[in-house]
Design an enzyme around this catalytic site. Structure first.
Site, PDB file in Angstrom:
ATOM      1  N   ARG A 177       7.489  -3.365  -1.138  1.00  0.00           N
ATOM      2  CA  ARG A 177       6.084  -3.581  -0.796  1.00  0.00           C
ATOM      3  C   ARG A 177       5.413  -4.455  -1.853  1.00  0.00           C
ATOM      4  O   ARG A 177       4.620  -5.337  -1.521  1.00  0.00           O
ATOM      5  CB  ARG A 177       5.340  -2.247  -0.668  1.00  0.00           C
ATOM      6  CG  ARG A 177       5.741  -1.439   0.559  1.00  0.00           C
ATOM      7  CD  ARG A 177       4.872  -0.221   0.728  1.00  0.00           C
ATOM      8  NE  ARG A 177       3.504  -0.570   1.102  1.00  0.00           N
ATOM      9  CZ  ARG A 177       2.488   0.278   1.084  1.00  0.00           C
ATOM     10  NH1 ARG A 177       2.675   1.535   0.695  1.00  0.00           N
ATOM     11  NH2 ARG A 177       1.285  -0.107   1.446  1.00  0.00           N
ATOM     12  N   CYS A 229      -1.982   1.688  -6.395  1.00  0.00           N
ATOM     13  CA  CYS A 229      -0.915   1.798  -5.394  1.00  0.00           C
ATOM     14  C   CYS A 229      -1.471   1.213  -4.109  1.00  0.00           C
ATOM     15  O   CYS A 229      -2.138   0.185  -4.125  1.00  0.00           O
ATOM     16  CB  CYS A 229      -0.454   3.241  -5.242  1.00  0.00           C
ATOM     17  SG  CYS A 229      -1.787   4.400  -4.833  1.00  0.00           S
TER      18      CYS A 229
END
Length: 270
Positions: A177, A229
């Site tokens: 990611r 995050c």
């Protein structure tokens, strides 16, 4: 009180006065699973906190997918869970400590000192053959005026300033990611420019036990890194690891999902 406690410690202190155990199980993408699992069996005396209903506020245009609760919401949660200034709060989940660490961090944000995450979570408790119960306790509501420590968080503008100054910015998401190869949730793949990657699960073993501080994030204790995050949840695992290692880090609460909500903000792949 340490930031992590063992199953052995909790089993020996299970019925101590002032102990509050909070089950934080939650599965992203299936919001009902966590609570249903709690109802099917939890550590005796544990109350439940839901990531989206209790540990986050309603998302808006900015602020990310899991905005922090405001002071009123967080105080109400703490009081409903039966937490008072003398409580020892133990949080656990079955998601590698991600949701439990979010509660651990929020309690610190609210000024509560005696809080910890159960090492190994519910799986470790089960692994020792310890009992579960299905009874849902009703804690006595407390009165606990809190004060939020805003020094623990940074804004999107603070992140931009940190970029310009060359400060350490850490992306806690999975490497694929971060690289922009895969993006299952957010509209734009990639990461905040200048951020380095340290996957939050690197703090734990495959059986969800926390590694020793020396095996975790390699950041100098003199730094104050910014940690993010996808939405400010799993970053809390890195924040707990940093604190255990003596590093004072700050959370970007809206994280990547907030960053990309501003069209002018650039992202980087690879």
């Amino acid at each position: 009180m340490k930031n992590l406690v063992s199953v052995k410690w909790l089993s020996e202190h299970l019925y101590d006065d002032q102990l509050v155990i909070v089950d934080c199980q939650f599965v992203l993408g299936d919001a009902e699973v966590g609570y249903q699992t709690y109802l099917e069996g939890h550590i005796p005396g544990a109350v439940y906190a839901d990531l989206e209903k209790d540990l986050s506020s309603e998302p808006g245009e900015h602020g990310g997918r899991h905005p922090l609760p405001d002071q009123e919401q967080l105080q109400d949660l703490i009081e409903r869970l039966g937490i008072d200034p003398d409580s020892k709060v133990i949080a656990y989940d079955s998601q590698y400590g991600a949701m439990a660490s979010r509660l651990w961090w929020l309690l610190g944000f609210a000024g509560h000192k005696q809080r910890a995450v159960l090492d190994g979570g519910l799986e470790a408790w089960r692994g020792e053959g310890l009992k579960l119960e299905t009874k849902v306790p009703t804690p006595n509501k407390t009165h606990y005026p809190i004060s939020l420590d805003k020094s623990m968080i940074v804004s999107v503008n603070d992140v931009k300033k940190a970029q310009a100054e060359g400060r350490t910015i850490i992306d806690s998401r999975a490497p694929e990611r971060y690289a922009g190869d895969v993006e299952p949730i957010d509209a734009k793949p990639g990461h905040i420019p200048e951020a380095v990657n340290y996957f939050w699960k690197n703090n734990l073993t495959e059986d969800q036990k926390w590694k020793d501080p020396g095996e975790r994030v390699g950041v100098d204790s003199g730094e104050e890194p910014i940690v993010y995050c996808g939405s400010g949840v799993t970053a809390c695992v890195n924040l707990l690891a940093f604190q255990e290692a003596g590093v004072h880090a700050k959370l970007y609460p809206g994280s990547y999902s907030d960053w990309i909500s501003y069209n002018e903000n650039e992202v980087k792949s690879k």
